[in-house]
Design a protein around this motif. Sequence first.
Motif, PDB file in Angstrom:
ATOM      1  N   SER A  74       0.836  -1.195   0.000  1.00  0.00           N
ATOM      2  CA  SER A  74       0.000   0.000   0.000  1.00  0.00           C
ATOM      3  C   SER A  74       0.875   1.251   0.000  1.00  0.00           C
ATOM      4  O   SER A  74       1.940   1.295   0.597  1.00  0.00           O
ATOM      5  N   SER A  75       0.390   2.283  -0.678  1.00  0.00           N
ATOM      6  CA  SER A  75       1.133   3.538  -0.734  1.00  0.00           C
ATOM      7  C   SER A  75       0.960   4.347   0.548  1.00  0.00           C
ATOM      8  O   SER A  75       1.677   5.314   0.781  1.00  0.00           O
ATOM      9  N   GLU A  76      -0.020   3.954   1.373  1.00  0.00           N
ATOM     10  CA  GLU A  76      -0.265   4.676   2.615  1.00  0.00           C
ATOM     11  C   GLU A  76       0.819   4.364   3.641  1.00  0.00           C
ATOM     12  O   GLU A  76       1.298   3.237   3.738  1.00  0.00           O
ATOM     13  N   GLU A  77       1.167   5.357   4.424  1.00  0.00           N
ATOM     14  CA  GLU A  77       2.167   5.165   5.464  1.00  0.00           C
ATOM     15  C   GLU A  77       1.558   4.364   6.607  1.00  0.00           C
ATOM     16  O   GLU A  77       0.442   4.639   7.040  1.00  0.00           O
ATOM     17  N   PRO A  78       2.264   3.348   7.125  1.00  0.00           N
ATOM     18  CA  PRO A  78       1.713   2.539   8.219  1.00  0.00           C
ATOM     19  C   PRO A  78       1.524   3.381   9.471  1.00  0.00           C
ATOM     20  O   PRO A  78       2.251   4.352   9.690  1.00  0.00           O
ATOM     21  N   PRO A  79       0.531   3.045  10.306  1.00  0.00           N
ATOM     22  CA  PRO A  79       0.271   3.839  11.505  1.00  0.00           C
ATOM     23  C   PRO A  79       1.427   3.778  12.500  1.00  0.00           C
ATOM     24  O   PRO A  79       2.145   2.779  12.570  1.00  0.00           O
ATOM     25  N   LYS A  80       1.589   4.841  13.249  1.00  0.00           N
ATOM     26  CA  LYS A  80       2.641   4.904  14.260  1.00  0.00           C
ATOM     27  C   LYS A  80       2.010   4.950  15.647  1.00  0.00           C
ATOM     28  O   LYS A  80       0.827   5.228  15.809  1.00  0.00           O
ATOM     29  N   TRP A  81       2.817   4.688  16.650  1.00  0.00           N
ATOM     30  CA  TRP A  81       2.355   4.766  18.029  1.00  0.00           C
ATOM     31  C   TRP A  81       2.195   6.229  18.431  1.00  0.00           C
ATOM     32  O   TRP A  81       3.004   7.076  18.077  1.00  0.00           O
ATOM     33  N   SER A  82       1.153   6.509  19.201  1.00  0.00           N
ATOM     34  CA  SER A  82       0.922   7.873  19.675  1.00  0.00           C
ATOM     35  C   SER A  82       1.910   8.222  20.780  1.00  0.00           C
ATOM     36  O   SER A  82       2.505   7.348  21.421  1.00  0.00           O
ATOM     37  N   ALA A  83       2.071   9.516  21.020  1.00  0.00           N
ATOM     38  CA  ALA A  83       2.983   9.979  22.074  1.00  0.00           C
ATOM     39  C   ALA A  83       2.535   9.470  23.437  1.00  0.00           C
ATOM     40  O   ALA A  83       3.365   9.118  24.291  1.00  0.00           O
ATOM     41  N   ARG A  84       1.219   9.413  23.671  1.00  0.00           N
ATOM     42  CA  ARG A  84       0.708   8.930  24.957  1.00  0.00           C
ATOM     43  C   ARG A  84       1.008   7.442  25.144  1.00  0.00           C
ATOM     44  O   ARG A  84       1.333   6.998  26.254  1.00  0.00           O
ATOM     45  N   ALA A  85       0.894   6.660  24.077  1.00  0.00           N
ATOM     46  CA  ALA A  85       1.187   5.232  24.174  1.00  0.00           C
ATOM     47  C   ALA A  85       2.675   5.002  24.443  1.00  0.00           C
ATOM     48  O   ALA A  85       3.050   4.131  25.243  1.00  0.00           O
ATOM     49  N   ILE A  86       3.518   5.791  23.768  1.00  0.00           N
ATOM     50  CA  ILE A  86       4.968   5.666  23.989  1.00  0.00           C
ATOM     51  C   ILE A  86       5.314   6.007  25.432  1.00  0.00           C
ATOM     52  O   ILE A  86       6.092   5.314  26.088  1.00  0.00           O
ATOM     53  N   LYS A  87       4.700   7.074  25.937  1.00  0.00           N
ATOM     54  CA  LYS A  87       4.975   7.465  27.331  1.00  0.00           C
ATOM     55  C   LYS A  87       4.458   6.409  28.294  1.00  0.00           C
ATOM     56  O   LYS A  87       5.076   6.157  29.340  1.00  0.00           O
ATOM     57  N   ALA A  88       3.333   5.778  27.960  1.00  0.00           N
ATOM     58  CA  ALA A  88       2.796   4.712  28.814  1.00  0.00           C
ATOM     59  C   ALA A  88       3.793   3.549  28.916  1.00  0.00           C
ATOM     60  O   ALA A  88       3.971   2.967  29.989  1.00  0.00           O
ATOM     61  N   LEU A  89       4.449   3.223  27.796  1.00  0.00           N
ATOM     62  CA  LEU A  89       5.478   2.181  27.822  1.00  0.00           C
ATOM     63  C   LEU A  89       6.636   2.600  28.720  1.00  0.00           C
ATOM     64  O   LEU A  89       7.109   1.806  29.551  1.00  0.00           O
ATOM     65  N   VAL A  90       7.103   3.847  28.563  1.00  0.00           N
ATOM     66  CA  VAL A  90       8.218   4.344  29.385  1.00  0.00           C
ATOM     67  C   VAL A  90       7.853   4.292  30.861  1.00  0.00           C
ATOM     68  O   VAL A  90       8.648   3.849  31.702  1.00  0.00           O
ATOM     69  N   MET A  91       6.628   4.728  31.196  1.00  0.00           N
ATOM     70  CA  MET A  91       6.179   4.697  32.586  1.00  0.00           C
ATOM     71  C   MET A  91       6.052   3.264  33.096  1.00  0.00           C
ATOM     72  O   MET A  91       6.356   2.975  34.256  1.00  0.00           O
ATOM     73  N   GLY A  92       5.611   2.358  32.226  1.00  0.00           N
ATOM     74  CA  GLY A  92       5.499   0.952  32.614  1.00  0.00           C
ATOM     75  C   GLY A  92       6.851   0.342  32.922  1.00  0.00           C
ATOM     76  O   GLY A  92       7.012  -0.403  33.902  1.00  0.00           O
ATOM     77  N   GLU A  93       7.838   0.653  32.094  1.00  0.00           N
ATOM     78  CA  GLU A  93       9.198   0.164  32.341  1.00  0.00           C
ATOM     79  C   GLU A  93       9.748   0.729  33.647  1.00  0.00           C
ATOM     80  O   GLU A  93      10.413   0.027  34.412  1.00  0.00           O
TER      81      GLU A  93
END
Length: 229
Positions: A74-93
Motif C-alpha cells: 500500500s502507498s499509505e504510510e503505516p500507523p505509528k504509536w501515539s505519544a501517549r502510548a509511547i509514554k505509557a510504555l516508558v512509565m510501565g518500564e
Amino acid sequence: MATNTISVLPIPPCCRKTQNYPLSHPPSLKPGILVTSFIGTKLSIRPTSHRRRSTAASASAALSRLPTPKQGDSSEEPPKWSARAIKALVMGELEAHKLCYRQTGTESLLLGILVEGTSLAAKFLRANGITIFKVQDEIVKLLGKGNLFNRSPSTPPLTKPARRALDWAVDEKLKSGESGEITATYMLLGIWSVKESAGHRIMATLGFDDEKAKELAESKNKDVILSIK
C-alpha cells in the motif's frame, strides 16, 4: 537582632571572602552548592534541562522497542504509536524497575497507562474504579515484590505476554482500516486480549470485563482525536 544570611558557593576566583545576602533579597540561584548560615546544611542546585532531554531520549528509545507495522504494498504510510502510548510504555518500564522486576510485563504496561494518565484508556480505567494504587496492590498480591538484591535493569525488557499484547494492538489497528495512530486504547485492549497474562487477571479482579472492553473499543475514534490535541 542579626539578619539571617545565605552564601552561594563556589565563589568567583576574583572574590576570596564569602558573599552574604539578606534573606529578603536572595541572589538568583545558579548550579552550585547552597550553604545556609542559620541551618548549616548544604544543598545541591542542579539545572533541570538535562531531565527534559533525558525524558525525550527515553521516549525516542522506547519507540524502538515498540512493534510497528511493516510497510506493505500500500502507498499509505503505516500507523505509528501515539505519544501517549509511547509514554505509557516508558512509565510501565519505570514502574517495573521500581518494583525490582527483571522484565516489563502486561501488569506494568497497565500501570504505565494509568501513570501516564491523560489517554482515553487511562480515563476509562479510572471511571470504572481502576486506579494506580489498586493496580499496584494487585500486582504485589499476584507477583510479590522483586528482590532488592537482584538489581533490575533501568529499562526491563518486555515479557512474551507483553509483546503479544503490543503485537495485537498493531494487528488490530491494521485490521480496523482506520487512519490515525496506535493509541493507548489499543495497548490496553491488547493487554486484555492476552487472557493468561498478569495484566488481564488484574483487570478482571478489579471489575474489567468483555462488556467494558467492547465499550472501550467502540470509543477508539475518540482516542484518535484526543491524541491529536
